[in-house]
Motif scaffolding. Structure first.
Motif, PDB file in Angstrom:
ATOM      1  N   LEU A 116       0.862  -1.185   0.000  1.00  0.00           N
ATOM      2  CA  LEU A 116       0.000   0.000   0.000  1.00  0.00           C
ATOM      3  C   LEU A 116       0.895   1.229   0.000  1.00  0.00           C
ATOM      4  O   LEU A 116       1.720   1.392   0.898  1.00  0.00           O
ATOM      5  N   PHE A 117       0.733   2.080  -1.009  1.00  0.00           N
ATOM      6  CA  PHE A 117       1.530   3.286  -1.138  1.00  0.00           C
ATOM      7  C   PHE A 117       0.618   4.499  -1.290  1.00  0.00           C
ATOM      8  O   PHE A 117      -0.565   4.378  -1.622  1.00  0.00           O
ATOM      9  N   THR A 118       1.193   5.678  -1.057  1.00  0.00           N
ATOM     10  CA  THR A 118       0.486   6.948  -1.228  1.00  0.00           C
ATOM     11  C   THR A 118       1.083   7.692  -2.413  1.00  0.00           C
ATOM     12  O   THR A 118       2.301   7.703  -2.587  1.00  0.00           O
ATOM     13  N   GLY A 119       0.229   8.345  -3.200  1.00  0.00           N
ATOM     14  CA  GLY A 119       0.673   8.954  -4.446  1.00  0.00           C
ATOM     15  C   GLY A 119       1.355  10.304  -4.308  1.00  0.00           C
ATOM     16  O   GLY A 119       0.956  11.265  -4.987  1.00  0.00           O
ATOM     17  N   HIS A 120       2.363  10.395  -3.464  1.00  0.00           N
ATOM     18  CA  HIS A 120       3.191  11.606  -3.395  1.00  0.00           C
ATOM     19  C   HIS A 120       4.337  11.442  -4.396  1.00  0.00           C
ATOM     20  O   HIS A 120       5.447  11.043  -4.045  1.00  0.00           O
ATOM     21  N   HIS A 121       4.046  11.771  -5.649  1.00  0.00           N
ATOM     22  CA  HIS A 121       4.943  11.446  -6.752  1.00  0.00           C
ATOM     23  C   HIS A 121       6.164  12.350  -6.861  1.00  0.00           C
ATOM     24  O   HIS A 121       7.096  12.043  -7.605  1.00  0.00           O
ATOM     25  N   ARG A 122       6.197  13.475  -6.134  1.00  0.00           N
ATOM     26  CA  ARG A 122       7.312  14.411  -6.287  1.00  0.00           C
ATOM     27  C   ARG A 122       8.646  13.795  -5.893  1.00  0.00           C
ATOM     28  O   ARG A 122       9.699  14.232  -6.344  1.00  0.00           O
ATOM     29  N   ARG A 123       8.597  12.771  -5.049  1.00  0.00           N
ATOM     30  CA  ARG A 123       9.812  12.060  -4.660  1.00  0.00           C
ATOM     31  C   ARG A 123      10.522  11.461  -5.872  1.00  0.00           C
ATOM     32  O   ARG A 123      11.732  11.200  -5.819  1.00  0.00           O
ATOM     33  N   CYS A 124       9.763  11.159  -6.919  1.00  0.00           N
ATOM     34  CA  CYS A 124      10.318  10.426  -8.056  1.00  0.00           C
ATOM     35  C   CYS A 124      11.146  11.284  -9.003  1.00  0.00           C
ATOM     36  O   CYS A 124      11.829  10.749  -9.880  1.00  0.00           O
ATOM     37  N   HIS A 125      11.092  12.606  -8.865  1.00  0.00           N
ATOM     38  CA  HIS A 125      11.905  13.475  -9.721  1.00  0.00           C
ATOM     39  C   HIS A 125      13.390  13.310  -9.397  1.00  0.00           C
ATOM     40  O   HIS A 125      13.766  13.256  -8.215  1.00  0.00           O
ATOM     41  N   PRO A 126      14.254  13.262 -10.395  1.00  0.00           N
ATOM     42  CA  PRO A 126      15.699  13.167 -10.121  1.00  0.00           C
ATOM     43  C   PRO A 126      16.217  14.305  -9.251  1.00  0.00           C
ATOM     44  O   PRO A 126      17.090  14.091  -8.402  1.00  0.00           O
ATOM     45  N   PHE A 127      15.676  15.525  -9.414  1.00  0.00           N
ATOM     46  CA  PHE A 127      16.184  16.640  -8.616  1.00  0.00           C
ATOM     47  C   PHE A 127      15.745  16.533  -7.155  1.00  0.00           C
ATOM     48  O   PHE A 127      16.441  17.023  -6.266  1.00  0.00           O
ATOM     49  N   SER A 128      14.603  15.888  -6.900  1.00  0.00           N
ATOM     50  CA  SER A 128      14.196  15.670  -5.511  1.00  0.00           C
ATOM     51  C   SER A 128      15.139  14.675  -4.839  1.00  0.00           C
ATOM     52  O   SER A 128      15.530  14.854  -3.673  1.00  0.00           O
ATOM     53  N   ILE A 129      15.482  13.627  -5.552  1.00  0.00           N
ATOM     54  CA  ILE A 129      16.399  12.620  -5.007  1.00  0.00           C
ATOM     55  C   ILE A 129      17.768  13.247  -4.741  1.00  0.00           C
ATOM     56  O   ILE A 129      18.366  13.049  -3.680  1.00  0.00           O
ATOM     57  N   ALA A 130      18.259  14.051  -5.696  1.00  0.00           N
ATOM     58  CA  ALA A 130      19.577  14.672  -5.559  1.00  0.00           C
ATOM     59  C   ALA A 130      19.610  15.747  -4.486  1.00  0.00           C
ATOM     60  O   ALA A 130      20.673  16.051  -3.943  1.00  0.00           O
ATOM     61  N   ALA A 131      18.451  16.332  -4.171  1.00  0.00           N
ATOM     62  CA  ALA A 131      18.412  17.435  -3.206  1.00  0.00           C
ATOM     63  C   ALA A 131      18.906  17.015  -1.834  1.00  0.00           C
ATOM     64  O   ALA A 131      19.519  17.806  -1.116  1.00  0.00           O
ATOM     65  N   ARG A 132      18.648  15.777  -1.456  1.00  0.00           N
ATOM     66  CA  ARG A 132      19.069  15.340  -0.122  1.00  0.00           C
ATOM     67  C   ARG A 132      20.596  15.329   0.013  1.00  0.00           C
ATOM     68  O   ARG A 132      21.140  15.717   1.047  1.00  0.00           O
ATOM     69  N   ASP A 133      21.294  14.900  -1.039  1.00  0.00           N
ATOM     70  CA  ASP A 133      22.760  14.956  -1.018  1.00  0.00           C
ATOM     71  C   ASP A 133      23.247  16.403  -1.032  1.00  0.00           C
ATOM     72  O   ASP A 133      24.224  16.754  -0.363  1.00  0.00           O
ATOM     73  N   ARG A 134      22.557  17.232  -1.780  1.00  0.00           N
ATOM     74  CA  ARG A 134      22.947  18.638  -1.885  1.00  0.00           C
ATOM     75  C   ARG A 134      22.748  19.350  -0.543  1.00  0.00           C
ATOM     76  O   ARG A 134      23.543  20.201  -0.153  1.00  0.00           O
ATOM     77  N   LEU A 135      21.686  19.004   0.159  1.00  0.00           N
ATOM     78  CA  LEU A 135      21.416  19.617   1.459  1.00  0.00           C
ATOM     79  C   LEU A 135      22.497  19.299   2.488  1.00  0.00           C
ATOM     80  O   LEU A 135      22.744  20.084   3.405  1.00  0.00           O
ATOM     81  N   ALA A 136      23.146  18.156   2.327  1.00  0.00           N
ATOM     82  CA  ALA A 136      24.202  17.784   3.267  1.00  0.00           C
ATOM     83  C   ALA A 136      25.376  18.768   3.214  1.00  0.00           C
ATOM     84  O   ALA A 136      26.168  18.845   4.164  1.00  0.00           O
ATOM     85  N   LYS A 137      25.467  19.547   2.133  1.00  0.00           N
ATOM     86  CA  LYS A 137      26.581  20.481   1.973  1.00  0.00           C
ATOM     87  C   LYS A 137      26.353  21.817   2.678  1.00  0.00           C
ATOM     88  O   LYS A 137      27.259  22.648   2.724  1.00  0.00           O
ATOM     89  N   ILE A 138      25.141  22.051   3.228  1.00  0.00           N
ATOM     90  CA  ILE A 138      24.894  23.356   3.852  1.00  0.00           C
ATOM     91  C   ILE A 138      25.034  23.302   5.371  1.00  0.00           C
ATOM     92  O   ILE A 138      24.738  24.281   6.059  1.00  0.00           O
TER      93      ILE A 138
END
Length: 354
Positions: A116-138
Motif C-alpha cells: 500500500l503506497f500513497t501517491g506523493h509522486h514528487r519524490r520520483c523526480h531526479p532533482f528531488s532525489i539529488a536534493a538530499r545529497d545537496r542539502l548535506a553540503k549546507i
C-alpha cells in the motif's frame, strides 16, 4: 520478458485520466479496467475504447494492482475494496480523509500482506532525489522558506466537493508539500497556521501561512494560496504538469550553518573556502546539476508495478509516510481553525478538516 502487470484505475476524473494515460504507455502494466460509477462518464470513456466498469467487484479476475484516484472522501472505500480483492494499491494523496481511515487501511494491507503506497509522486523526480545529497553540503539545518501560490481557474470550484470543508489548498495542495518537506528535511513535529477565505469567500480557505518545527530543530515557514497569481510553486518551477504554465523559478530556500540551497534548481550557496562561514565572508554560488525531464507519475507507476510484482523500492511514499503527511496537513487546518499550534499526535482520529 515478464508479463505486464494487470492494473486498474479507480476514478476517471482529472487525475485518474492522467494515470490512465500513463498506464497505456508503460510496458510494465496492462490496463485491464477503469472503475467509474457515473454512468454518463463511463459511457463516454467506453466509447473511446477504455475497459470501463461501474464497481471494483466487476473488474476482471486476476487484477493485481489498483491506482485509486477518486475524490478524497471516497479514498477509504475504494482502497479497502481493492485490498480485499487481493490488489496492491497506490492511493492518491491524501491516503484517507482522516487519521482513523488511514490507520485502518494500513492495518488491512498489513494483515493481507499487500503493498500500500500513497501517491506523493514528487519524490520520483531526479532533482528531488539529488536534493538530499545537496542539502548535506549546507551544514546543520537551520530554517527553510516556501512560497506556493498559483491562481486556480474560476471554474475549478464549480465542482461541489471542491467547495466543501477539507478540499481547500491545505488538503489538496499542502499535503504534497508536507511529504516533500519530510522527504528532504525530516519529520515535522509541530505546525501553526493562519487561514483566510477573503479572496473567494467559500467555506474552504484560499490562502494560508504556516510555521513548522522539525525534529532536527530546524524551523520553516510556508505560504500557500490558490487565489494569488505568481511564478512560485513546485509545478511552475519544474513544469511537471503539462496543463500548468512553467516559470522555472525556485520556490523553496533552505539555510544551514555552512550555506544555503534553492529548490528545485539545487543552486547552492557556500562560504568562502578556508574562511569561517559568517556574515563577513562573501558566499559562492554553485549552479545545480542538470537532469533529464521525466514524467513523475510514469516513474511512480513503474516503481509501484515493480513492487507488486515482487520487487523492492525505497523511494515510493509508503502508507506510513502518507499517514504522516496527512497528519501534518490536518494539523495545519486544525491550527488555523483553533488559533493554536498543533503537535504531531494532537489530531483527533476522526477529524477531516471540516
Amino acid at each position: 520478458m515478464a508479463a505486464a502487470l494487470p492494473l486498474c484505475v479507480i476514478g476517471a476524473g482529472q487525475i485518474g485520466m492522467r494515470h490512465i494515460e500513463v498506464a497505456q504507455t508503460l510496458p510494465d502494466v496492462a490496463l485491464v479496467g477503469v472503475v467509474e460509477p457515473d454512468a454518463a462518464r463511463r459511457a463516454d470513456l467506453a466509447a473511446l475504447g477504455l475497459p470501463m466498469v461501474a464497481d471494483v467487484a466487476e473488474l476482471p479476475q486476476g487484477t493485481k494492482a489498483a491506482i485509486v484516484a477518486t475524490p478524497t472522501p471516497l479514498h477509504f472505500r475504494a482502497t479497502r475494496d481493492a485490498l480485499e480483492r487481493g490488489m496492491g494499491v497506490l492511493v492518491e494523496k491524501p491516503i484517507g480523509a482522516s487519521m482513523d481511515e488511514a490507520k485502518a487501511l494500513i492495518r488491512l494491507a498489513g494483515s493481507l500482506g499487500l503493498p500500500l503506497f500513497t501517491g506523493h509522486h514528487r519524490r520520483c523526480h531526479p532533482f528531488s532525489i539529488a536534493a538530499r545529497d545537496r542539502l548535506a553540503k549546507i551544514g546543520k539545518p537551520i530554517a527553510l522558506q516556501g512560497f506556493w501560490s498559483l491562481r486556480k481557474h474560476d471554474s475549478y470550484y464549480d465542482v461541489p466537493w471542491r467547495r466543501a470543508p477539507g478540499a481547500g489548498p491545505l488538503m489538496t495542495n499542502l499535503s504534497h508539500e508536507v511529504d516533500l518537506l519530510r522527504f528532504l528535511f525530516g519529520n515535522i513535529t509541530e505546525v501553526s497556521a493562519m487561514l483566510s477565505n477573503a479572496a473567494r469567500h467559500l467555506r474552504v480557505e484560499d490562502t494560508a501561512t504556516l510555521s513548522f518545527r522539525f525534529a532536527n530543530g530546524a524551523l520553516g515557514s510556508f505560504l500557500i494560496s490558490d487565489a494569488g497569481a505568481s511564478p512560485w510553486a513546485f509545478e511552475a518551477a519544474c513544469g511537471e504538469n503539462p496543463d500548468l504554465a512553467q516559470s522555472g523559478q525556485d520556490y523553496i530556500r533552505a539555510t544551514g550553518t555552512e550555506g544555503a540551497l534553492e529548490f528545485p534548481s539545487l543552486t547552492l550557496w557556500t562560504g568562502t573556502k578556508g574562511e569561517p562561514t559568517n556574515w563577513k565572508s562573501p558566499m559562492t554560488q554553485v549552479a545545480g546539476p542538470q537532469f533529464d525531464k521525466i514524467d513523475p507519475l510514469r516513474e511512480q507507476m513503474r516503481r509501484f508495478a515493480h513492487v507488486v510484482a515482487g520487487g523492492k523500492d525505497t523511494l515510493l511514499c509508503s502508507a506510513e509516510d502518507g499517514l504522516a503527511a496527512l497528519e501534518i496537513s490536518l494539523a495545519a487546518t486544525l491550527s488555523g481553525q483553533t488559533g493554536m499550534p498543533v503537535r504531531a499526535g494532537g489530531v483527533p482520529g476522526d477529524y477531516t478538516g471540516a
